[in-house]
Scaffold this active site. Structure first.
Site, PDB file in Angstrom:
ATOM      1  N   ASN A 140     -18.244  -7.923  37.096  1.00  0.00           N
ATOM      2  CA  ASN A 140     -18.099  -6.551  37.575  1.00  0.00           C
ATOM      3  C   ASN A 140     -17.683  -6.484  39.043  1.00  0.00           C
ATOM      4  OD1 ASN A 140     -18.439  -3.647  37.613  1.00  0.00           O
ATOM      5  ND2 ASN A 140     -20.394  -3.984  38.621  1.00  0.00           N
ATOM      6  N   HIS A 163     -19.104   0.535  35.552  1.00  0.00           N
ATOM      7  CA  HIS A 163     -18.297   1.718  35.280  1.00  0.00           C
ATOM      8  C   HIS A 163     -17.093   1.360  34.403  1.00  0.00           C
ATOM      9  CE1 HIS A 163     -20.509   3.523  38.610  1.00  0.00           C
ATOM     10  NE2 HIS A 163     -19.914   4.674  38.380  1.00  0.00           N
TER      11      HIS A 163
END
Length: 283
Positions: A165, A134
């Site tokens: 991430n 994201h």
């Protein structure tokens, strides 16, 4: 009777004259004070005003350049780069109140039908070894189901190494929520550093989604009455140190990305907050 009127008129004129003299003296005193203390004006400028929409950057999409497409969701915005099959920036504001009511992640990853050229697909990431990372985090939009669901469009995803991430990038995302709680409101822009042409990057999937080597995040907020900003540039790999070690000025992020951040600020405030940062204000 007429004598009383004349005395009354004289008294009124005298009062008006004295009032004018007092006001003129006060104005002169204030003018002298500002001249003797120029910091008064500087502090006023430093405090400044944060305009609505300040988080939205300026990029080539504003000039309708080919391959740049701005997509405005209800709770954040992105600029999608067709050549790289991902957004070059994703931006939003986050308030303390938005942290109060939390809903569960929807995990409804899906293609973005509003990208005119077609967004990256779920198949592009399947068995690639990369996370669908994201840019605007789901956890920052968990104040409503609609808001969090919007973050799962593929136009908000970028291929990130799992160790990046799920560790250092996630820790930085969490810190943004800490700042929102502490300062009241933060304005955030995140994205990959796309400083080379798409054919110079390795890619995944049939859509040839470029694998960025670096990611950035810039944050603006009001701290101790003044507008302040900080940036981060972090390589897309596992890190054993803290994200604090990758703090940079917003000017540095602009040089690397070619994007103009916080352009709605007045020129004095923008120049000041982007040129440098005091990390002690953020820790």
């Amino acid at each position: 009777m007429s004598r009383r009127k004349n005395n009354s008129s004289k008294s009124f004129r005298t009062l008006v004259i004295l009032t004018v003299i007092v006001l003129a003296a006060a104005a002169l005193f204030n003018c002298i004070s500002v001249r003797q203390n120029p910091e008064a004006r500087q502090n006023e400028t430093a405090a400044g005003t944060i305009p609505e929409g300040v988080e939205v950057p300026l990029c080539a999409a504003r000039e309708h350049k080919k391959g740049h497409e701005i997509r405005n969701f209800n709770y954040y915005s992105v600029c999608y780069r067709e050549d790289y099959e991902q957004a070059e920036w994703s931006c939003y504001s986050l308030t303390r109140d938005q942290l109060k009511n939390r809903v569960e992640r929807t995990d409804d990853f899906r293609e973005d039908p509003m990208i005119s050229t077609g967004s990256a697909t779920l198949a592009d990431y399947r068995r690639s070894g990369f996370d669908r990372g994201h840019l605007t985090p789901a956890a920052d939009r968990e104040f409503s189901k609609e808001a969090v669901s919007e973050t799962f469009y593929m136009s908000n995803m970028s291929p990130q190494f799992p160790a990046f991430n799920r560790e250092i990038w996630q820790y930085l995302e969490h810190q943004v929520r800490v700042w929102a709680e502490k300062f009241g409101t933060v304005y955030v822009v995140s994205g990959p550093v796309l400083e080379k042409s798409a054919d110079k990057y390795e890619s995944i999937g049939k859509s040839r989604v470029s694998i960025p080597q670096y990611y950035y995040k810039v944050i603006l907020s009001r701290i101790n009455g003044n507008i302040e900003a900080i940036g981060f540039i972090i390589s897309n790999e596992k890190h054993r140190d803290e994200f604090w070690n990758y703090a940079v000025s917003v000017d540095e992020v602009e040089k690397r990305t070619g994007i103009d951040f916080f352009s709605l600020l007045d020129d004095v405030s923008e120049d000041r907050v982007e040129a440098s940062f005091d990390i002690s204000l953020w820790k």
